[in-house]
Design a protein around this motif. Structure first.
Motif, PDB file in Angstrom:
ATOM      1  N   SER A 173     -36.403  67.150  89.540  1.00  0.00           N
ATOM      2  CA  SER A 173     -37.702  66.480  89.456  1.00  0.00           C
ATOM      3  C   SER A 173     -37.517  64.986  89.612  1.00  0.00           C
ATOM      4  CB  SER A 173     -38.393  66.786  88.120  1.00  0.00           C
ATOM      5  OG  SER A 173     -37.605  66.342  87.034  1.00  0.00           O
ATOM      6  N   GLY A 174     -38.574  64.353  90.119  1.00  0.00           N
ATOM      7  CA  GLY A 174     -38.555  62.905  90.255  1.00  0.00           C
ATOM      8  C   GLY A 174     -38.588  62.456  91.698  1.00  0.00           C
ATOM      9  N   PRO A 175     -38.453  61.147  91.943  1.00  0.00           N
ATOM     10  CA  PRO A 175     -38.425  60.626  93.308  1.00  0.00           C
ATOM     11  C   PRO A 175     -37.258  61.207  94.097  1.00  0.00           C
ATOM     12  CG  PRO A 175     -38.708  58.854  91.703  1.00  0.00           C
ATOM     13  CD  PRO A 175     -38.372  60.079  90.934  1.00  0.00           C
ATOM     14  N   ILE A 176     -37.456  61.352  95.408  1.00  0.00           N
ATOM     15  CA  ILE A 176     -36.436  61.955  96.258  1.00  0.00           C
ATOM     16  C   ILE A 176     -35.097  61.229  96.129  1.00  0.00           C
ATOM     17  CG2 ILE A 176     -35.748  62.232  98.679  1.00  0.00           C
ATOM     18  CD1 ILE A 176     -37.548  64.409  97.800  1.00  0.00           C
ATOM     19  N   ASN A 177     -35.112  59.908  95.997  1.00  0.00           N
ATOM     20  CA  ASN A 177     -33.872  59.142  95.922  1.00  0.00           C
ATOM     21  C   ASN A 177     -33.408  58.885  94.494  1.00  0.00           C
ATOM     22  OD1 ASN A 177     -33.447  58.913  98.700  1.00  0.00           O
ATOM     23  ND2 ASN A 177     -34.809  57.145  98.832  1.00  0.00           N
ATOM     24  N   ASP A 178     -33.979  59.608  93.536  1.00  0.00           N
ATOM     25  CA  ASP A 178     -33.527  59.497  92.148  1.00  0.00           C
ATOM     26  C   ASP A 178     -33.905  60.772  91.409  1.00  0.00           C
ATOM     27  OD1 ASP A 178     -32.377  58.414  89.892  1.00  0.00           O
ATOM     28  OD2 ASP A 178     -34.177  57.318  89.300  1.00  0.00           O
ATOM     29  N   LEU A 179     -33.397  61.896  91.902  1.00  0.00           N
ATOM     30  CA  LEU A 179     -33.752  63.194  91.342  1.00  0.00           C
ATOM     31  C   LEU A 179     -33.001  63.447  90.037  1.00  0.00           C
ATOM     32  CD1 LEU A 179     -33.839  65.568  94.453  1.00  0.00           C
ATOM     33  CD2 LEU A 179     -35.760  65.000  92.959  1.00  0.00           C
ATOM     34  N   SER A 180     -33.718  63.943  89.048  1.00  0.00           N
ATOM     35  CA  SER A 180     -33.109  64.369  87.795  1.00  0.00           C
ATOM     36  C   SER A 180     -32.805  65.855  87.891  1.00  0.00           C
ATOM     37  CB  SER A 180     -34.063  64.095  86.628  1.00  0.00           C
ATOM     38  OG  SER A 180     -33.524  64.594  85.416  1.00  0.00           O
ATOM     39  N   LEU A 203     -29.387  62.553  91.160  1.00  0.00           N
ATOM     40  CA  LEU A 203     -28.960  62.609  92.552  1.00  0.00           C
ATOM     41  C   LEU A 203     -29.707  61.560  93.359  1.00  0.00           C
ATOM     42  CD1 LEU A 203     -27.445  64.007  94.901  1.00  0.00           C
ATOM     43  CD2 LEU A 203     -29.396  65.574  95.079  1.00  0.00           C
ATOM     44  N   ASN A 204     -28.952  60.660  93.999  1.00  0.00           N
ATOM     45  CA  ASN A 204     -29.514  59.675  94.908  1.00  0.00           C
ATOM     46  C   ASN A 204     -29.218  60.140  96.324  1.00  0.00           C
ATOM     47  OD1 ASN A 204     -30.041  57.397  96.568  1.00  0.00           O
ATOM     48  ND2 ASN A 204     -29.816  56.043  94.789  1.00  0.00           N
ATOM     49  N   VAL A 205     -30.217  60.725  96.968  1.00  0.00           N
ATOM     50  CA  VAL A 205     -30.012  61.302  98.301  1.00  0.00           C
ATOM     51  C   VAL A 205     -29.669  60.223  99.316  1.00  0.00           C
ATOM     52  CG1 VAL A 205     -31.093  62.653 100.143  1.00  0.00           C
ATOM     53  CG2 VAL A 205     -31.535  63.226  97.747  1.00  0.00           C
ATOM     54  N   ALA A 206     -30.354  59.078  99.255  1.00  0.00           N
ATOM     55  CA  ALA A 206     -30.124  58.020 100.234  1.00  0.00           C
ATOM     56  C   ALA A 206     -28.713  57.438 100.115  1.00  0.00           C
ATOM     57  CB  ALA A 206     -31.168  56.921 100.074  1.00  0.00           C
ATOM     58  N   ALA A 207     -28.237  57.259  98.894  1.00  0.00           N
ATOM     59  CA  ALA A 207     -26.913  56.672  98.677  1.00  0.00           C
ATOM     60  C   ALA A 207     -25.803  57.720  98.685  1.00  0.00           C
ATOM     61  CB  ALA A 207     -26.889  55.924  97.349  1.00  0.00           C
ATOM     62  N   HIS A 208     -26.158  58.998  98.780  1.00  0.00           N
ATOM     63  CA  HIS A 208     -25.169  60.086  98.758  1.00  0.00           C
ATOM     64  C   HIS A 208     -24.312  60.008  97.499  1.00  0.00           C
ATOM     65  CE1 HIS A 208     -26.154  59.581 103.068  1.00  0.00           C
ATOM     66  NE2 HIS A 208     -26.067  60.892 103.106  1.00  0.00           N
ATOM     67  N   GLU A 209     -24.986  59.898  96.349  1.00  0.00           N
ATOM     68  CA  GLU A 209     -24.284  59.797  95.078  1.00  0.00           C
ATOM     69  C   GLU A 209     -24.870  60.754  94.049  1.00  0.00           C
ATOM     70  OE1 GLU A 209     -22.611  55.191  94.936  1.00  0.00           O
ATOM     71  OE2 GLU A 209     -24.197  55.853  93.551  1.00  0.00           O
ATOM     72  N   LEU A 210     -23.987  61.341  93.253  1.00  0.00           N
ATOM     73  CA  LEU A 210     -24.386  62.192  92.141  1.00  0.00           C
ATOM     74  C   LEU A 210     -23.839  61.581  90.865  1.00  0.00           C
ATOM     75  CD1 LEU A 210     -25.656  64.915  91.178  1.00  0.00           C
ATOM     76  CD2 LEU A 210     -23.363  65.883  91.358  1.00  0.00           C
ATOM     77  N   GLY A 211     -24.735  61.195  89.966  1.00  0.00           N
ATOM     78  CA  GLY A 211     -24.333  60.617  88.690  1.00  0.00           C
ATOM     79  C   GLY A 211     -24.354  61.666  87.594  1.00  0.00           C
ATOM     80  N   LEU A 212     -23.186  62.034  87.088  1.00  0.00           N
ATOM     81  CA  LEU A 212     -23.100  63.005  85.994  1.00  0.00           C
ATOM     82  C   LEU A 212     -23.410  62.307  84.680  1.00  0.00           C
ATOM     83  CD1 LEU A 212     -19.878  65.041  86.884  1.00  0.00           C
ATOM     84  CD2 LEU A 212     -22.229  65.874  86.866  1.00  0.00           C
ATOM     85  N   GLN A 213     -24.392  62.834  83.944  1.00  0.00           N
ATOM     86  CA  GLN A 213     -24.762  62.254  82.659  1.00  0.00           C
ATOM     87  C   GLN A 213     -24.240  63.082  81.498  1.00  0.00           C
ATOM     88  OE1 GLN A 213     -28.985  62.319  83.560  1.00  0.00           O
ATOM     89  NE2 GLN A 213     -28.984  60.104  83.854  1.00  0.00           N
ATOM     90  N   GLN A 214     -24.356  64.388  81.620  1.00  0.00           N
ATOM     91  CA  GLN A 214     -23.847  65.303  80.601  1.00  0.00           C
ATOM     92  C   GLN A 214     -23.280  66.531  81.287  1.00  0.00           C
ATOM     93  OE1 GLN A 214     -26.957  66.308  77.835  1.00  0.00           O
ATOM     94  NE2 GLN A 214     -27.525  64.171  77.463  1.00  0.00           N
ATOM     95  N   ALA A 215     -22.239  67.109  80.714  1.00  0.00           N
ATOM     96  CA  ALA A 215     -21.668  68.351  81.247  1.00  0.00           C
ATOM     97  C   ALA A 215     -20.899  69.044  80.134  1.00  0.00           C
ATOM     98  CB  ALA A 215     -20.760  68.089  82.443  1.00  0.00           C
ATOM     99  N   LYS A 216     -21.031  70.361  80.077  1.00  0.00           N
ATOM    100  CA  LYS A 216     -20.338  71.144  79.065  1.00  0.00           C
ATOM    101  C   LYS A 216     -20.008  72.511  79.651  1.00  0.00           C
ATOM    102  CE  LYS A 216     -21.959  71.003  74.910  1.00  0.00           C
ATOM    103  NZ  LYS A 216     -22.850  71.256  73.736  1.00  0.00           N
ATOM    104  N   ALA A 217     -18.753  72.921  79.531  1.00  0.00           N
ATOM    105  CA  ALA A 217     -18.310  74.233  80.001  1.00  0.00           C
ATOM    106  C   ALA A 217     -17.620  74.955  78.855  1.00  0.00           C
ATOM    107  CB  ALA A 217     -17.358  74.086  81.189  1.00  0.00           C
TER     108      ALA A 217
END
Length: 290
Positions: A173-180, A203-217
């Motif tokens: 959800s959110g703007p295409i270049n700043d998807l949550s 996810l920043n589609v324009a900058a081709h970057e994925l920012g991980l904020q939280q992750a648990k396995a």
């Protein structure tokens, strides 16, 4: 090697060189991976070729022992605007429908669409892999000032691929270049052990970057956590920026470029015998590794 049969195409092309029109008729007698041959017909009508092409596609017939029906169109309007409509696309338990308007420049896009496959086993002959379960996906694009806001939800239920099984849920959800993004994956038995993965990212589609904020396995009774925000860049190969993970007392750090040229720094601290024994019992009685 997976295809057999015949394909015939007849058509016309006429009009001014900068705005031609075409009508094509296609008939096929097709077999995929040894399935019985079935008749398939399609028609394509296009105008405004090549610069301002608009087209309609209609298809019907049999494929894989089931009817196929497709009715779709692409209309190109002023200002490089495209209006894509899939009124109907049906085959076995698969159904696609959508209506999308997008522009090549900065004007926001709008529209919605859905994909549903109630029985993924219908695709086994096409992909050559044993698969089961179901998938549903819905998306919507809405203008918000000068931006496009997106809403997407994907659910994969009772998925079985080879010896792996599980469920997955994705929301965006959110703007295409700043998807949550929110991701949740569960497997009742991964090599005879339950496993799960949950993550939140931007996810920043324009900058081709994925920012991980939280992750648990979770696996083998152990929990692997993301200890600090990290960034993955896929603009030119793959780069990892300050990825730090923790499990029990162990700290795993990764930073650098993976591709196209390997330039990576990684470290592991406090990898002790208790953690190793959780995955491979009896290998270590005591000690730790750095």
């Amino acid at each position: 090697p997976t295809l057999a049969g015949t394909l015939k195409v007849n058509g016309t092309l006429e009009g001014p060189i900068n705005s031609m029109a075409t009508q094509l008729q296609m008939t096929s007698d097709l077999s995929v991976r040894g399935s019985p041959r079935t008749a398939f017909q399609a028609s394509i009508k296009a105008r405004g070729l090549p610069a301002r092409a608009s087209a309609t596609v209609q298809a019907q017939g049999q494929f894989g022992g089931a009817p196929v029906k497709l009715d779709a169109s692409v209309e190109r309007g002023a200002g490089d605007a495209f209006h894509v409509t899939v009124q109907r696309a049906d085959w076995k338990s698969a159904h696609v429908q959508g209506d999308l308007t997008t522009v090549a420049n900065t004007i926001p896009a709008s529209g919605s669409g859905s994909l549903r496959i109630d029985r993924l086993a219908d695709l086994q002959n096409l992909i050559g892999t044993n698969i089961a379960g179901s998938i549903t996906c819905n998306f919507a694009l809405k203008p918000a000032g000068s931006r496009t806001n997106a809403q997407l939800q994907l659910d994969a239920q009772n998925i079985v691929v080879a010896e792996y099984s599980g469920n997955a849920h994705l929301t965006a959800s959110g703007p295409i270049n700043d998807l949550s993004l929110q991701v949740a994956v569960q497997s009742p038995h991964l090599n005879r052990e339950p496993a799960s993965f949950d993550a939140a990212a931007r996810l920043n589609v324009a900058a081709h970057e994925l920012g991980l904020q939280q992750a648990k396995a979770r696996y083998h009774g152990q929990t692997l956590r993301l200890l600090a925000p990290a960034r993955l860049s896929y603009a030119d190969g793959l780069a990892i920026n300050k990825l730090k993970l923790g499990v029990q007392r162990a700290i795993i750090s990764v930073d650098g470029r993976v591709a196209p040229a390997l330039d990576l720094r990684a470290s592991v601290h406090e990898l002790n015998s208790a953690l190793v024994s959780a995955f491979v019992p009896g290998v270590l009685a005591a000690g730790s590794l750095d």
